[in-house]
Design an enzyme around this catalytic site. Structure first.
Site, PDB file in Angstrom:
ATOM      1  N   SER A  93       8.913 -14.231  -3.446  1.00 39.17           N
ATOM      2  CA  SER A  93       9.221 -13.097  -2.580  1.00 39.17           C
ATOM      3  C   SER A  93      10.061 -13.471  -1.381  1.00 39.17           C
ATOM      4  O   SER A  93      10.464 -12.601  -0.615  1.00 39.17           O
ATOM      5  CB  SER A  93       7.918 -12.457  -2.082  1.00 39.17           C
ATOM      6  OG  SER A  93       7.257 -13.310  -1.161  1.00 39.17           O
ATOM      7  N   THR A 220       8.451 -10.672   0.964  1.00 41.17           N
ATOM      8  CA  THR A 220       8.380 -10.781   2.418  1.00 41.17           C
ATOM      9  C   THR A 220       7.238 -11.642   2.951  1.00 41.17           C
ATOM     10  O   THR A 220       6.133 -11.645   2.416  1.00 41.17           O
ATOM     11  CB  THR A 220       8.260  -9.392   3.091  1.00 41.17           C
ATOM     12  OG1 THR A 220       9.223  -8.512   2.512  1.00 41.17           O
ATOM     13  CG2 THR A 220       8.507  -9.483   4.581  1.00 41.17           C
ATOM     14  N   THR A 238      12.590 -12.414   3.901  1.00 39.23           N
ATOM     15  CA  THR A 238      12.302 -11.829   2.591  1.00 39.23           C
ATOM     16  C   THR A 238      13.472 -11.961   1.625  1.00 39.23           C
ATOM     17  O   THR A 238      14.627 -12.118   2.036  1.00 39.23           O
ATOM     18  CB  THR A 238      11.981 -10.333   2.756  1.00 39.23           C
ATOM     19  OG1 THR A 238      11.581  -9.789   1.498  1.00 39.23           O
ATOM     20  CG2 THR A 238      13.185  -9.554   3.255  1.00 39.23           C
ATOM     21  N   ARG A 248      21.310  -3.484  -1.043  1.00 39.58           N
ATOM     22  CA  ARG A 248      20.191  -2.755  -0.438  1.00 39.58           C
ATOM     23  C   ARG A 248      19.547  -3.608   0.646  1.00 39.58           C
ATOM     24  O   ARG A 248      19.310  -4.796   0.479  1.00 39.58           O
ATOM     25  CB  ARG A 248      19.153  -2.390  -1.498  1.00 39.58           C
ATOM     26  CG  ARG A 248      17.880  -1.715  -0.942  1.00 39.58           C
ATOM     27  CD  ARG A 248      16.766  -2.685  -0.707  1.00 39.58           C
ATOM     28  NE  ARG A 248      15.483  -2.032  -0.356  1.00 39.58           N
ATOM     29  CZ  ARG A 248      14.385  -2.674   0.018  1.00 39.58           C
ATOM     30  NH1 ARG A 248      14.390  -3.991   0.070  1.00 39.58           N
ATOM     31  NH2 ARG A 248      13.278  -2.012   0.320  1.00 39.58           N
ATOM     32  N   VAL A 249      19.273  -2.979   1.790  1.00 37.12           N
ATOM     33  CA  VAL A 249      18.580  -3.639   2.888  1.00 37.12           C
ATOM     34  C   VAL A 249      17.335  -2.831   3.222  1.00 37.12           C
ATOM     35  O   VAL A 249      17.420  -1.618   3.430  1.00 37.12           O
ATOM     36  CB  VAL A 249      19.472  -3.766   4.137  1.00 37.12           C
ATOM     37  CG1 VAL A 249      18.692  -4.351   5.304  1.00 37.12           C
ATOM     38  CG2 VAL A 249      20.699  -4.626   3.836  1.00 37.12           C
ATOM     39  N   GLY A 250      16.189  -3.490   3.248  1.00 30.72           N
ATOM     40  CA  GLY A 250      14.947  -2.824   3.608  1.00 30.72           C
ATOM     41  C   GLY A 250      14.665  -2.934   5.088  1.00 30.72           C
ATOM     42  O   GLY A 250      15.571  -2.993   5.920  1.00 30.72           O
ATOM     43  N   ASP A 251      13.392  -3.025   5.429  1.00 24.44           N
ATOM     44  CA  ASP A 251      13.013  -3.016   6.845  1.00 24.44           C
ATOM     45  C   ASP A 251      13.026  -4.391   7.488  1.00 24.44           C
ATOM     46  O   ASP A 251      13.124  -4.504   8.713  1.00 24.44           O
ATOM     47  CB  ASP A 251      11.623  -2.398   6.994  1.00 24.44           C
ATOM     48  CG  ASP A 251      10.543  -3.194   6.251  1.00 24.44           C
ATOM     49  OD1 ASP A 251      10.864  -3.767   5.196  1.00 24.44           O
ATOM     50  OD2 ASP A 251       9.395  -3.223   6.724  1.00 24.44           O
ATOM     51  N   THR A 271       4.973  -5.929   5.565  1.00 26.78           N
ATOM     52  CA  THR A 271       5.390  -6.148   4.190  1.00 26.78           C
ATOM     53  C   THR A 271       5.077  -4.866   3.427  1.00 26.78           C
ATOM     54  O   THR A 271       4.276  -4.056   3.870  1.00 26.78           O
ATOM     55  CB  THR A 271       4.643  -7.328   3.537  1.00 26.78           C
ATOM     56  OG1 THR A 271       3.235  -7.026   3.489  1.00 26.78           O
ATOM     57  CG2 THR A 271       4.836  -8.618   4.304  1.00 26.78           C
ATOM     58  N   GLY A 272       5.698  -4.708   2.278  1.00 30.43           N
ATOM     59  CA  GLY A 272       5.473  -3.496   1.493  1.00 30.43           C
ATOM     60  C   GLY A 272       6.743  -2.675   1.396  1.00 30.43           C
ATOM     61  O   GLY A 272       7.853  -3.198   1.555  1.00 30.43           O
ATOM     62  N   GLY A 274       9.731  -1.021   2.252  1.00 34.25           N
ATOM     63  CA  GLY A 274      10.535  -1.043   3.461  1.00 34.25           C
ATOM     64  C   GLY A 274      11.084   0.304   3.872  1.00 34.25           C
ATOM     65  O   GLY A 274      11.169   0.615   5.068  1.00 34.25           O
TER      66      GLY A 274
END
Length: 376
Positions: A93, A220, A238, A248-251, A271-272, A274
């Site tokens: 991860s 993450t 992460t 793609r970019v998460g949080d 985590t989780g 985003g």
């Protein structure tokens, strides 16, 4: 009331100062600490912070805590801790060996925040560097910016002397991606709605069959810490959502979402899923809750309720609740801490890692909802 002369006042003040710096030692656990300013040194992180050692003898939280109590800068200590996870190919991860995007390319994100100096740095969609947390720190130290992305982040890393590798996949991550491609290629011409349902089914099957760790599908590690002076820092790093759309970019690299630190208050990271966190900027919300006097657990539960209320219809399960999990790792400047999660997840209960004078360990997170995100 008896008046205190100047000599008595000086003696009383000196005694109070010595008491504030009195050593705190747990029997048979950890180094001696000198606690000042009412702060208790502690490190909290996602569970993988006390799971992987990359061939060494200490986990992320143990390493970070040891360095903090020896007087090292808190952020430097936390980054040294997460580097263990970033470099360990067994964790799919984060960093080297993280699960790739839909095209088989490992793209990494990271952010760091230094509470005492009110500085921060981040990178997103960086390729070819195993330790994006170190690049994020260089963004903080060497530029006047907070976020550099994509090929430009890689070029920045190159100019800073980082080794750029052609491929960060391991044999494990590559085989998992090939299996995902094999299962999903026949689905590429379905309608968008049917395709998304089919892809979710494939993901669930691969997790059930052991191709992907359910805890690492979103990836993450977040790690936050505070020292005896009350210096608060945090880092999140992460490989992002498994099989994500390239770019793609998460949080994780977004300040206020995947990580937020206020040196006068505390820190929170996640985590989780985003996207759910991004919509609510929940880490910022949690820190602001602590600013108002909430305990870390209560501030975290308040943010989870906000996320639940903001969840769109297509992400609700048959019970009308979110069909995803999200976790927060929280501490305040005094050293109070908590882990909270949207769900308890009965099959593999929500947990988090912590290290203090009692040593490194896993504790249970406080859930907002019982059971699992998916309908039974």
């Amino acid at each position: 009331m008896r008046k205190v002369n100047r000599r008595e006042f000086v003696k009383t003040g000196a005694a109070a100062g010595l008491a504030a710096a009195a050593p705190v030692t747990a029997l048979g656990a950890g180094p001696t600490m000198f606690v000042q300013s009412g702060s208790r040194p502690v490190v909290v992180s996602s569970t993988n912070g006390h799971q992987f050692k990359n061939g060494g003898d200490k986990t992320c939280v143990e390493t970070a805590f040891e360095r903090i109590t020896k007087g090292e800068d808190v952020l430097d200590a936390l980054i040294a801790g997460v580097n263990i996870v970033e470099l360990d190919p067994a964790d799919t991860s984060v960093g080297y060996g993280g699960l790739p995007n839909a095209e088989g390319v490992v793209q990494l994100d990271s952010s760091v925040m230094h509470g005492p100096t009110k500085r921060a740095g981040a990178v997103a969609c960086i390729e070819g560097v195993r330790t994006p947390s170190l690049v994020a720190r260089r963004v903080m130290e060497e530029t006047d910016h907070h976020l550099i992305v994509g090929q430009n982040a890689q070029q920045f890393a190159r100019t800073m002397g980082f080794k750029i590798e052609d491929d960060l996949n391991t044999e494990t991550s590559r085989r998992a991606w090939i299996e995902w491609k094999r299962r999903t290629d026949p689905l590429h011409y379905l309608s968008p709605v049917k395709k998304q349902a089919a892809l979710r089914q494939v993901d669930a099957e691969m997790m059930a069959e052991g191709w992907v760790d359910p805890n690492h599908f979103y990836g993450t590690i977040n790690c936050n810490g505070v020292n005896a002076r009350g210096d608060v820092c945090g880092v999140t790093t992460t490989s992002g959502l498994a099989w994500k759309i390239p770019g793609r970019v998460g949080d994780s690299p977004i300040l206020g979402a995947g990580l937020y630190v206020d040196g006068e208050v505390g820190a929170a990271g996640s985590t989780g899923r985003g996207e759910a966190n991004l919509y609510s900027l929940a880490s910022f919300l949690i820190v602001e809750g602590m600013r108002r006097g909430l305990h870390p657990k209560d501030a975290g539960m308040e943010a989870l309720k906000r996320i639940k209320a903001n969840t769109v219809a297509r992400l609700l399960n048959k019970r009308g609740e979110p069909n995803f999990n999200i976790n927060f790792y929280i501490l305040n400047r005094k050293g109070d801490y908590a882990g909270v999660a949207m769900y308890s997840v009965e099959r593999n209960r929500a947990r988090f890692a912590v290290c203090d004078e009692k040593g490194g360990r896993i504790e249970m997170s406080e859930p907002l909802l019982q059971g699992e995100p998916a309908d039974s």
